[in-house]
Design a protein around this motif. Sequence first.
Motif, PDB file in Angstrom:
ATOM      1  N   TYR A 223     -18.076  40.889 -14.055  1.00  0.00           N
ATOM      2  CA  TYR A 223     -17.786  41.094 -12.639  1.00  0.00           C
ATOM      3  C   TYR A 223     -19.021  41.013 -11.750  1.00  0.00           C
ATOM      4  O   TYR A 223     -18.919  40.853 -10.545  1.00  0.00           O
ATOM      5  CB  TYR A 223     -16.997  42.395 -12.402  1.00  0.00           C
ATOM      6  CG  TYR A 223     -17.721  43.691 -12.743  1.00  0.00           C
ATOM      7  CD1 TYR A 223     -18.855  44.090 -12.062  1.00  0.00           C
ATOM      8  CD2 TYR A 223     -17.233  44.522 -13.753  1.00  0.00           C
ATOM      9  CE1 TYR A 223     -19.511  45.277 -12.367  1.00  0.00           C
ATOM     10  CE2 TYR A 223     -17.885  45.721 -14.074  1.00  0.00           C
ATOM     11  CZ  TYR A 223     -19.019  46.085 -13.378  1.00  0.00           C
ATOM     12  OH  TYR A 223     -19.656  47.256 -13.693  1.00  0.00           O
ATOM     13  N   ASN A 226     -18.837  38.198  -9.387  1.00  0.00           N
ATOM     14  CA  ASN A 226     -17.683  38.099  -8.483  1.00  0.00           C
ATOM     15  C   ASN A 226     -17.953  37.217  -7.265  1.00  0.00           C
ATOM     16  O   ASN A 226     -17.169  36.332  -6.945  1.00  0.00           O
ATOM     17  CB  ASN A 226     -17.292  39.497  -7.972  1.00  0.00           C
ATOM     18  CG  ASN A 226     -16.361  40.199  -8.945  1.00  0.00           C
ATOM     19  OD1 ASN A 226     -15.920  39.591  -9.932  1.00  0.00           O
ATOM     20  ND2 ASN A 226     -16.057  41.454  -8.695  1.00  0.00           N
ATOM     21  N   LYS A 230     -16.150  33.702  -5.964  1.00  0.00           N
ATOM     22  CA  LYS A 230     -15.435  33.677  -4.688  1.00  0.00           C
ATOM     23  C   LYS A 230     -16.012  32.586  -3.792  1.00  0.00           C
ATOM     24  O   LYS A 230     -15.274  31.860  -3.125  1.00  0.00           O
ATOM     25  CB  LYS A 230     -15.615  35.015  -3.998  1.00  0.00           C
ATOM     26  CG  LYS A 230     -14.536  36.028  -4.285  1.00  0.00           C
ATOM     27  CD  LYS A 230     -14.680  37.013  -3.179  1.00  0.00           C
ATOM     28  CE  LYS A 230     -13.851  38.162  -3.061  1.00  0.00           C
ATOM     29  NZ  LYS A 230     -14.554  39.353  -2.624  1.00  0.00           N
ATOM     30  N   HIS A 249     -11.174  33.611 -11.746  1.00  0.00           N
ATOM     31  CA  HIS A 249     -12.281  34.354 -12.343  1.00  0.00           C
ATOM     32  C   HIS A 249     -11.702  35.546 -13.112  1.00  0.00           C
ATOM     33  O   HIS A 249     -11.168  36.471 -12.519  1.00  0.00           O
ATOM     34  CB  HIS A 249     -13.241  34.826 -11.244  1.00  0.00           C
ATOM     35  CG  HIS A 249     -14.360  35.666 -11.774  1.00  0.00           C
ATOM     36  ND1 HIS A 249     -15.032  36.586 -11.014  1.00  0.00           N
ATOM     37  CD2 HIS A 249     -14.923  35.725 -13.007  1.00  0.00           C
ATOM     38  CE1 HIS A 249     -15.958  37.180 -11.752  1.00  0.00           C
ATOM     39  NE2 HIS A 249     -15.911  36.686 -12.967  1.00  0.00           N
ATOM     40  N   ALA A 251     -12.621  38.527 -14.607  1.00  0.00           N
ATOM     41  CA  ALA A 251     -13.818  39.362 -14.619  1.00  0.00           C
ATOM     42  C   ALA A 251     -13.678  40.507 -15.613  1.00  0.00           C
ATOM     43  O   ALA A 251     -12.588  41.031 -15.814  1.00  0.00           O
ATOM     44  CB  ALA A 251     -14.062  39.914 -13.222  1.00  0.00           C
ATOM     45  N   ILE A 319     -11.672  45.084 -16.990  1.00  0.00           N
ATOM     46  CA  ILE A 319     -12.584  45.356 -15.892  1.00  0.00           C
ATOM     47  C   ILE A 319     -13.376  46.659 -16.099  1.00  0.00           C
ATOM     48  O   ILE A 319     -14.411  46.884 -15.495  1.00  0.00           O
ATOM     49  CB  ILE A 319     -11.806  45.376 -14.546  1.00  0.00           C
ATOM     50  CG1 ILE A 319     -12.757  45.121 -13.372  1.00  0.00           C
ATOM     51  CG2 ILE A 319     -11.003  46.640 -14.369  1.00  0.00           C
ATOM     52  CD1 ILE A 319     -13.312  43.720 -13.334  1.00  0.00           C
TER      53      ILE A 319
END
Length: 453
Positions: A223, A226, A230, A249, A251, A319
Amino acid sequence: EGQGRVICIDYSSINIAKRFHIGHLSTTMIGNALYKIYEHLGYKCVGINHLGDWGTQFGKMICAYKKWGNREEVERGGIHAINDLYVRFNSEADEQMEAEAREYFRLIESGDREANELFDWFKSLTLAYVQTIYDRLHITFDSYAGERFYTDKMAPVVEELRQKGLLKESEGAQIVDLEAYGMPPCIILRSDGASLYATRDIAAAIYRKKTYDFYKCLYVVAYQQNLHFKQFFKVLELMGKEWAKDLIHVAYGMVSLEDGSMSTRKGKVVYLEDVIQKCVQKAGDIIAEKNPGLENREQIAKTVGVGAVIFGALYNNKIKDITFSYDKVLNFEGETSCYVQYTCARANSVLEKGGKGGKYSVCEVLDQEYELVKKLAEFPATLHDALEKYEPCFVARYAVDLSQLYNKFYFDCSILNAGDENIRNFRLALTEATLITLTNALKLLGIGVPEKM
Ligand code: ARG
C-alpha cells in the motif's frame, strides 16, 4: 466463470541485486493464489514479474564493483556479494563516486558494452538466487518483462501524451498535472530527459493491453505505493484509454517479525529464505515429537514448514499489517495450514481404513453432518468472493472453518463404526468430499498436502 478471459497479474516483481526479504512474501503469495484461483475458475492468467532492473542504483553497483569488487568473489558470493557492495557504496561513496555512478548509469542506458555486460551479470546472479526461492514455493511466471524492457516503448507514450495536450513543463521536467484530482503531478520525464518509474508503468500497461488484451490487470504491490498507482491509472484514463478502469492495485500491508525486525531502513532485515528454513526445521521438530515413526519425515516437514510460511502471509485481510510468529503459524491446533493439513491426514487415514464407501441414501442427518455438507457446498461461492475482493484469505479461512467442522463431525459421529451401512457410507463420502475440498483449497493457495503427518 472465466470463459478464457485474460487476467494479467503483476506480482513479486523483485528488484535486481537485492535480496528477497520477508516483505516480498505477501506480493508473491497473494499474487500466486489469485493466479491459481482465477485459473481454477476458467480465466487465463499471465503472471508477470515486473523486474526492478532499471534505475540509477545500477550505476552505483557497477561503480562499487569496479572500486572494491572482483570477479571471483562475486561469482562465489552471488547476490550476497553484490548486495554488500551496494550497501558499502551507500555508506562510503563520496561526491566523486556518485558522479562516476551517474556516468555508469548513463553508459548502461546508451548501450555501452562493458556496462551492460556487468549489469546482465548482476541480473543473472539475482535471478539464479530468486529462482531457488521460487522453486521452494513452487512459483513460476509467464513473463519477466521488467522496467528495462520498456526502454524503447516510452517515446511513443510521451509523444501521445504531448499530442493529447497532457504534458506540461514544470521546473524543466515534463509532467501531467493532476491537481484537479487532488493528487501531486505525475512526472513523466525528468529535466535531464530521463524517464521514471511511472513512465515505465504507463508504457507497460499499454503494452500489456496490446499484447494480452486483458480483462483485468492486477498489481499486487504494497500500500505504500497507493499514490503511484492512482496517479498513473489516472494518466491512462486522461489519455482516453477506456480500459484504465480494468487496472487494479491489489494493495497489501507490511509483514514484520515479533522482535520488530523487518524494514530495510532500520537495517534489521529478515530474509525470506531464513524464515522458510526456520519454519521447515521447526515443523520437522514438531513432527518428530508427535509422530516419531513417520516415514518420509523430511519431505513432510518441508511441505508443512513452507505451507506455514505461505498460510501465515495469506490468513489475514491483505491490507492489514501482520506480525509473523513462528509459534503461531506452526500451531497444530490453531488457525493454520498445519491444522488443515493434519485434518487431511486424518481424513486420509479414515478412508484408508474404511474405503471410499458405497451407495447411500439418507433421510435424516445430524447437525454435525448438516453443517459439514453446508460448508462443503459453499466452496465455489467462496472462490468467487475471494476474486471479487482480491482476498485469498477467504479461501484460507474457509479451509480452517471446514477443518473445524470436519473435526467436530469426526469426534461426535462414528464413521467406521457407524453400525448402519447406509450411514457409514454417507460418512465416508463426507470424509472424501472434505479431503478433496481441503486439498483443493490449500492447492489454490500454493500449499501442498502430505498424505500422512
Ligand atoms: N519492484 C517494485 C518494488 O519493489 C515493485 C514493482 C511493482 N510493479 C509495478 N508494475 N510497478 O517496489
